[in-house]
Design a protein around this motif. Structure first.
Motif, PDB file in Angstrom:
ATOM      1  N   PRO A 154       0.811  -1.228   0.000  1.00  0.00           N
ATOM      2  CA  PRO A 154       0.000   0.000   0.000  1.00  0.00           C
ATOM      3  C   PRO A 154       0.844   1.277   0.000  1.00  0.00           C
ATOM      4  O   PRO A 154       0.454   2.278  -0.607  1.00  0.00           O
ATOM      5  CB  PRO A 154      -0.807  -0.127   1.305  1.00  0.00           C
ATOM      6  N   SER A 155       1.998   1.234   0.656  1.00  0.00           N
ATOM      7  CA  SER A 155       2.852   2.421   0.727  1.00  0.00           C
ATOM      8  C   SER A 155       3.374   2.831  -0.645  1.00  0.00           C
ATOM      9  O   SER A 155       3.643   4.007  -0.894  1.00  0.00           O
ATOM     10  CB  SER A 155       4.034   2.164   1.663  1.00  0.00           C
ATOM     11  N   ASP A 156       3.503   1.854  -1.555  1.00  0.00           N
ATOM     12  CA  ASP A 156       3.996   2.150  -2.902  1.00  0.00           C
ATOM     13  C   ASP A 156       2.852   2.331  -3.892  1.00  0.00           C
ATOM     14  O   ASP A 156       2.940   3.155  -4.817  1.00  0.00           O
ATOM     15  CB  ASP A 156       4.894   1.021  -3.402  1.00  0.00           C
ATOM     16  N   SER A 157       1.796   1.538  -3.753  1.00  0.00           N
ATOM     17  CA  SER A 157       0.725   1.538  -4.742  1.00  0.00           C
ATOM     18  C   SER A 157      -0.069   2.837  -4.771  1.00  0.00           C
ATOM     19  O   SER A 157      -0.534   3.261  -5.824  1.00  0.00           O
ATOM     20  CB  SER A 157      -0.226   0.358  -4.508  1.00  0.00           C
ATOM     21  N   GLY A 158      -0.208   3.489  -3.587  1.00  0.00           N
ATOM     22  CA  GLY A 158      -0.999   4.723  -3.532  1.00  0.00           C
ATOM     23  C   GLY A 158      -0.489   5.793  -4.479  1.00  0.00           C
ATOM     24  O   GLY A 158      -1.236   6.331  -5.298  1.00  0.00           O
ATOM     25  N   GLY A 159       0.799   6.116  -4.368  1.00  0.00           N
ATOM     26  CA  GLY A 159       1.384   7.149  -5.219  1.00  0.00           C
ATOM     27  C   GLY A 159       1.409   6.742  -6.678  1.00  0.00           C
ATOM     28  O   GLY A 159       1.200   7.569  -7.569  1.00  0.00           O
ATOM     29  N   LEU A 160       1.650   5.460  -6.921  1.00  0.00           N
ATOM     30  CA  LEU A 160       1.707   4.947  -8.290  1.00  0.00           C
ATOM     31  C   LEU A 160       0.336   5.034  -8.956  1.00  0.00           C
ATOM     32  O   LEU A 160       0.216   5.466 -10.105  1.00  0.00           O
ATOM     33  CB  LEU A 160       2.206   3.504  -8.274  1.00  0.00           C
ATOM     34  N   ILE A 161      -0.694   4.638  -8.229  1.00  0.00           N
ATOM     35  CA  ILE A 161      -2.053   4.702  -8.768  1.00  0.00           C
ATOM     36  C   ILE A 161      -2.457   6.150  -9.051  1.00  0.00           C
ATOM     37  O   ILE A 161      -3.059   6.451 -10.086  1.00  0.00           O
ATOM     38  CB  ILE A 161      -3.047   4.050  -7.780  1.00  0.00           C
ATOM     39  N   SER A 164      -3.352   7.220 -12.777  1.00  0.00           N
ATOM     40  CA  SER A 164      -4.723   7.692 -12.986  1.00  0.00           C
ATOM     41  C   SER A 164      -4.722   9.090 -13.581  1.00  0.00           C
ATOM     42  O   SER A 164      -5.592   9.428 -14.391  1.00  0.00           O
ATOM     43  CB  SER A 164      -5.497   7.690 -11.665  1.00  0.00           C
ATOM     44  N   GLY A 165      -3.750   9.884 -13.171  1.00  0.00           N
ATOM     45  CA  GLY A 165      -3.646  11.242 -13.696  1.00  0.00           C
ATOM     46  C   GLY A 165      -3.078  11.308 -15.097  1.00  0.00           C
ATOM     47  O   GLY A 165      -3.049  12.380 -15.703  1.00  0.00           O
ATOM     48  N   HIS A 166      -2.616  10.153 -15.609  1.00  0.00           N
ATOM     49  CA  HIS A 166      -2.037  10.121 -16.959  1.00  0.00           C
ATOM     50  C   HIS A 166      -2.828   9.188 -17.891  1.00  0.00           C
ATOM     51  O   HIS A 166      -2.272   8.595 -18.809  1.00  0.00           O
ATOM     52  CB  HIS A 166      -0.567   9.689 -16.893  1.00  0.00           C
ATOM     53  N   GLY A 167      -4.113   9.102 -17.614  1.00  0.00           N
ATOM     54  CA  GLY A 167      -5.000   8.440 -18.573  1.00  0.00           C
ATOM     55  C   GLY A 167      -5.209   6.946 -18.399  1.00  0.00           C
ATOM     56  O   GLY A 167      -5.760   6.301 -19.295  1.00  0.00           O
ATOM     57  N   PHE A 168      -4.797   6.380 -17.280  1.00  0.00           N
ATOM     58  CA  PHE A 168      -4.986   4.943 -17.055  1.00  0.00           C
ATOM     59  C   PHE A 168      -6.078   4.697 -16.014  1.00  0.00           C
ATOM     60  O   PHE A 168      -6.203   5.460 -15.059  1.00  0.00           O
ATOM     61  CB  PHE A 168      -3.685   4.285 -16.606  1.00  0.00           C
ATOM     62  N   SER A 169      -6.839   3.641 -16.219  1.00  0.00           N
ATOM     63  CA  SER A 169      -7.864   3.249 -15.267  1.00  0.00           C
ATOM     64  C   SER A 169      -7.304   2.133 -14.390  1.00  0.00           C
ATOM     65  O   SER A 169      -7.135   1.000 -14.843  1.00  0.00           O
ATOM     66  CB  SER A 169      -9.117   2.752 -16.011  1.00  0.00           C
ATOM     67  N   CYS A 170      -6.982   2.459 -13.141  1.00  0.00           N
ATOM     68  CA  CYS A 170      -6.340   1.493 -12.246  1.00  0.00           C
ATOM     69  C   CYS A 170      -7.383   0.642 -11.523  1.00  0.00           C
ATOM     70  O   CYS A 170      -8.227   1.169 -10.782  1.00  0.00           O
ATOM     71  CB  CYS A 170      -5.459   2.221 -11.237  1.00  0.00           C
ATOM     72  N   LEU A 171      -7.322  -0.649 -11.747  1.00  0.00           N
ATOM     73  CA  LEU A 171      -8.222  -1.595 -11.085  1.00  0.00           C
ATOM     74  C   LEU A 171      -7.762  -1.798  -9.639  1.00  0.00           C
ATOM     75  O   LEU A 171      -6.606  -1.515  -9.307  1.00  0.00           O
ATOM     76  CB  LEU A 171      -8.199  -2.928 -11.838  1.00  0.00           C
ATOM     77  N   PRO A 172      -8.644  -2.317  -8.773  1.00  0.00           N
ATOM     78  CA  PRO A 172      -8.218  -2.602  -7.387  1.00  0.00           C
ATOM     79  C   PRO A 172      -6.995  -3.523  -7.373  1.00  0.00           C
ATOM     80  O   PRO A 172      -7.007  -4.572  -8.019  1.00  0.00           O
ATOM     81  CB  PRO A 172      -9.440  -3.308  -6.786  1.00  0.00           C
ATOM     82  N   PRO A 173      -5.918  -3.153  -6.693  1.00  0.00           N
ATOM     83  CA  PRO A 173      -4.675  -3.947  -6.699  1.00  0.00           C
ATOM     84  C   PRO A 173      -4.875  -5.361  -6.167  1.00  0.00           C
ATOM     85  O   PRO A 173      -5.722  -5.602  -5.315  1.00  0.00           O
ATOM     86  CB  PRO A 173      -3.729  -3.153  -5.809  1.00  0.00           C
ATOM     87  N   ALA A 174      -4.074  -6.298  -6.687  1.00  0.00           N
ATOM     88  CA  ALA A 174      -4.076  -7.683  -6.187  1.00  0.00           C
ATOM     89  C   ALA A 174      -2.891  -7.832  -5.247  1.00  0.00           C
ATOM     90  O   ALA A 174      -1.785  -7.369  -5.546  1.00  0.00           O
ATOM     91  CB  ALA A 174      -3.969  -8.661  -7.343  1.00  0.00           C
ATOM     92  N   ASP A 175      -3.115  -8.475  -4.100  1.00  0.00           N
ATOM     93  CA  ASP A 175      -2.059  -8.607  -3.095  1.00  0.00           C
ATOM     94  C   ASP A 175      -0.885  -9.442  -3.581  1.00  0.00           C
ATOM     95  O   ASP A 175       0.256  -9.201  -3.201  1.00  0.00           O
ATOM     96  CB  ASP A 175      -2.627  -9.223  -1.813  1.00  0.00           C
ATOM     97  N   SER A 176      -1.171 -10.467  -4.402  1.00  0.00           N
ATOM     98  CA  SER A 176      -0.103 -11.336  -4.890  1.00  0.00           C
ATOM     99  C   SER A 176      -0.578 -12.089  -6.120  1.00  0.00           C
ATOM    100  O   SER A 176      -1.759 -12.034  -6.487  1.00  0.00           O
ATOM    101  CB  SER A 176       0.309 -12.343  -3.805  1.00  0.00           C
ATOM    102  N   LEU A 177       0.348 -12.811  -6.745  1.00  0.00           N
ATOM    103  CA  LEU A 177      -0.006 -13.624  -7.910  1.00  0.00           C
ATOM    104  C   LEU A 177      -0.839 -14.833  -7.502  1.00  0.00           C
ATOM    105  O   LEU A 177      -1.369 -15.539  -8.354  1.00  0.00           O
ATOM    106  CB  LEU A 177       1.268 -14.082  -8.638  1.00  0.00           C
ATOM    107  N   ALA A 178      -0.934 -15.076  -6.194  1.00  0.00           N
ATOM    108  CA  ALA A 178      -1.745 -16.185  -5.689  1.00  0.00           C
ATOM    109  C   ALA A 178      -3.145 -15.721  -5.295  1.00  0.00           C
ATOM    110  O   ALA A 178      -3.957 -16.513  -4.816  1.00  0.00           O
ATOM    111  CB  ALA A 178      -1.061 -16.826  -4.486  1.00  0.00           C
TER     112      ALA A 178
END
Length: 208
Positions: free
Chosen positions: A11-18, A22-36
């Motif tokens: 969460p500490s990294d995903s917030g700023g990245l999203i 989002s501000g550059h034209g991408f629709s960010c889906l709810p993040p997945a915690d892991s590949l599992a």
């Protein structure tokens, strides 16, 4: 607007990245915690164009469960290969980009061969990431165009094959008709044989 999915990001990294994406034209889906994550592949089952995942960002720094006989990094890479195999089997052409700590060049090469578009070292420069995503989407669009062209060519080949098969069948029937007509001089037999054989070539209700 392209759908983008983050996987393995804390969460500490995903917030700023999203916020940046989002501000550059991408629709960010709810993040997945892991590949599992058991909900992860539900995104790739959607067939509607507007619902499809176009970009997947995976952070290898957090790689999920650790195998006692393998390093955390090795587990993460193996999980990525399994993930790629599964989404390709679901006909997904999503652009997959990895981020993480420096890894061996041989490992990066195996990931690229496996279907990863690029590997960016952490900490990731957002501007560089945006540039990489846009180039990946461009390549993805070209790949989809090639797939569509191949599908059309395959359909055309099937149609031509069916036409040639029908043409060959008709030639065989004409040959059989010729052999039948050459086998008798009796006019009644000729007309009867002709009537039966010609119907295989030209369907009719009445012959006179």
């Amino acid at each position: 607007m392209s759908n983008l999915l983050l996987v393995n990001y804390p969460p500490s990294d995903s917030g700023g990245l999203i916020k940046f994406l989002s501000g550059h034209g991408f629709s960010c889906l709810p993040p997945a915690d892991s590949l599992a994550d058991r909900h992860l592949f539900a995104y790739f089952e959607k067939k509607e164009e507007k619902s499809r995942v176009k970009v997947v960002l995976i952070d290898l720094t957090r790689s999920g469960p650790v195998d006692k006989k393998a390093s955390k990094s090795t587990n993460g890479i193996r999980n990525v290969h399994l993930f790629l195999k599964r989404i390709r089997a679901m006909d997904s052409t999503a652009c997959v980009i990895l981020t993480g700590l420096p890894i061996e060049l041989e490992t990066v090469s195996s990931l690229l061969k496996g279907g990863v578009y690029d590997y960016l070292r952490s900490p990731v420069d957002f501007k560089q990431l945006e540039k990489t995503i846009k180039q990946g989407l461009k390549n993805q669009e070209q790949a989809e165009d090639i797939i569509r062209s191949m599908a059309r060519a395959n359909q055309q080949l099937v149609a031509e094959k069916d036409y040639l098969q029908a043409w060959s069948d008709n030639l065989s029937r004409i040959y059989e008709l010729n052999q039948t007509l050459a086998g008798t001089l009796n006019i009644d037999d000729l007309i009867c044989a002709f009537g039966e054989k010609i119907k295989e070539l030209v369907p009719y209700d009445t012959l006179s």
